[in-house]
Design an enzyme around this catalytic site. Sequence first.
Site, PDB file in Angstrom:
ATOM      1  N   GLU A  49       0.745  -0.842   0.161  1.00 55.32           N
ATOM      2  CA  GLU A  49      -0.240  -0.078   0.067  1.00 55.32           C
ATOM      3  C   GLU A  49       0.358   1.375  -0.021  1.00 55.32           C
ATOM      4  O   GLU A  49       1.622   1.765   1.378  1.00 55.32           O
ATOM      5  CB  GLU A  49      -0.855  -0.069   1.534  1.00 55.32           C
ATOM      6  CG  GLU A  49      -1.678   0.868   1.575  1.00 55.32           C
ATOM      7  CD  GLU A  49      -2.336   1.463   2.708  1.00 55.32           C
ATOM      8  OE1 GLU A  49      -2.486   0.164   3.712  1.00 55.32           O
ATOM      9  OE2 GLU A  49      -2.254   2.817   3.773  1.00 55.32           O
ATOM     10  N   ARG A  53       0.035  10.479   0.636  1.00 53.52           N
ATOM     11  CA  ARG A  53       1.064  11.593   1.239  1.00 53.52           C
ATOM     12  C   ARG A  53       2.173  12.789   0.522  1.00 53.52           C
ATOM     13  O   ARG A  53       2.081  13.099   1.272  1.00 53.52           O
ATOM     14  CB  ARG A  53       0.526  11.322   2.455  1.00 53.52           C
ATOM     15  CG  ARG A  53      -0.328  10.428   3.458  1.00 53.52           C
ATOM     16  CD  ARG A  53      -0.052   9.788   4.701  1.00 53.52           C
ATOM     17  NE  ARG A  53      -0.612   9.213   5.820  1.00 53.52           N
ATOM     18  CZ  ARG A  53      -0.628   8.433   5.807  1.00 53.52           C
ATOM     19  NH1 ARG A  53       1.206   8.279   6.891  1.00 53.52           N
ATOM     20  NH2 ARG A  53      -1.305   7.244   6.303  1.00 53.52           N
ATOM     21  N   THR A  77      -4.219   6.214   1.807  1.00 54.32           N
ATOM     22  CA  THR A  77      -4.504   7.761   2.918  1.00 54.32           C
ATOM     23  C   THR A  77      -5.499   8.300   1.737  1.00 54.32           C
ATOM     24  O   THR A  77      -5.301   8.978   1.213  1.00 54.32           O
ATOM     25  CB  THR A  77      -3.663   8.601   2.427  1.00 54.32           C
ATOM     26  OG1 THR A  77      -2.502   7.365   3.636  1.00 54.32           O
ATOM     27  CG2 THR A  77      -3.785   9.618   3.821  1.00 54.32           C
ATOM     28  N   LYS A 137     -11.053  -2.312   7.016  1.00 50.84           N
ATOM     29  CA  LYS A 137      -9.466  -1.879   7.693  1.00 50.84           C
ATOM     30  C   LYS A 137      -9.508  -1.293   9.367  1.00 50.84           C
ATOM     31  O   LYS A 137     -10.888  -0.527   9.515  1.00 50.84           O
ATOM     32  CB  LYS A 137      -8.397  -0.560   7.223  1.00 50.84           C
ATOM     33  CG  LYS A 137      -7.484  -0.160   8.277  1.00 50.84           C
ATOM     34  CD  LYS A 137      -6.412   1.370   6.519  1.00 50.84           C
ATOM     35  CE  LYS A 137      -5.791   1.995   8.063  1.00 50.84           C
ATOM     36  NZ  LYS A 137      -4.347   2.412   7.310  1.00 50.84           N
TER      37      LYS A 137
HETATM   38  C1  3PG Z   1      -0.595   4.339   7.863  1.00 48.23           C
HETATM   39  O1  3PG Z   1      -1.740   4.688   7.503  1.00 48.23           O
HETATM   40  O2  3PG Z   1       0.527   5.256   7.984  1.00 48.23           O
HETATM   41  C2  3PG Z   1      -1.052   3.207   8.713  1.00 48.23           C
HETATM   42  O3  3PG Z   1      -2.113   2.911   9.555  1.00 48.23           O
HETATM   43  C3  3PG Z   1       0.147   2.491   9.316  1.00 48.23           C
HETATM   44  O4  3PG Z   1       0.440   2.813  10.036  1.00 48.23           O
HETATM   45  P1  3PG Z   1       1.685   2.749  11.320  1.00 48.23           P
HETATM   46  O5  3PG Z   1       2.799   3.979  10.700  1.00 48.23           O
HETATM   47  O6  3PG Z   1       1.132   2.539  12.777  1.00 48.23           O
HETATM   48  O7  3PG Z   1       2.232   0.845  11.453  1.00 48.23           O
END
Ligand code: 3PG
Length: 216
Positions: A49, A53, A77, A137
């Site tokens: 994924e 961002r 995101t 999720k």
């Molecule tokens: C995110 O969207 O950043 C994910 O939830 C990942 O979270 P993490 O960095 O705590 O694994």
Amino acid sequence: MSASMPQKQERLERILRMAPVVAVVTIDDAGVAVALAQALLDGGIGAIEITLRTPAALDAIRAIAQANPLAAVGAGTVLSAADLDAAAVAGAQFAVSPGASPALFDAADASALPLLPGAATAGEAMTLAERGYRLQKFFPAEPAGGVEYLRALAGPLPHIRFCPTGGIRVDNAAAYLRLPNVLCVGGSWLTPSALVRAQDWPAITVLARAAAALRN
Ligand code: 3PG
């Protein structure tokens, strides 16, 4: 006409079952995306994924989709219809959102891209299930209540399967993976920014291999 919801859920389930962990990657340089994806694949992690961002995200998805056919690259995101469309055009195979909104529901219904939407409460999970999302999720997993909270949702909501994400690392992932309502977990711990910056692909493969060895 876009694929039906059950078809999209089936496609998403196949991706989420590729390995016990979905790698969550925030990437600053699309030029390293293919090598990064290959390092994860070499360690047995195929679902990747890329969070939307950074300005590099869509180019990274495009590059992986073209060069790493064994990877299932997704966009994370995803907050809007525009994000979903851009992810599909770039070649993403799935999309992940931290939550859901009416506009995102409508966009996802019209899109061929399977969406893994986020929920953090029983009410949110029920709303998603009403819209046909049996795969969700659980976000943000650790701050929202962690393993015990998610275990408590399994009783009343046994038909929903979660991919908890947020605060999960190699040392707490196994406890989530043992829950009956968890299909896989997501996390960014496989691709620490220092290793990505150093292009230390063997080290990332080692982290991926340890993650792939976790089992539910
Ligand atoms: C995110 O969207 O950043 C994910 O939830 C990942 O979270 P993490 O960095 O705590 O694994």
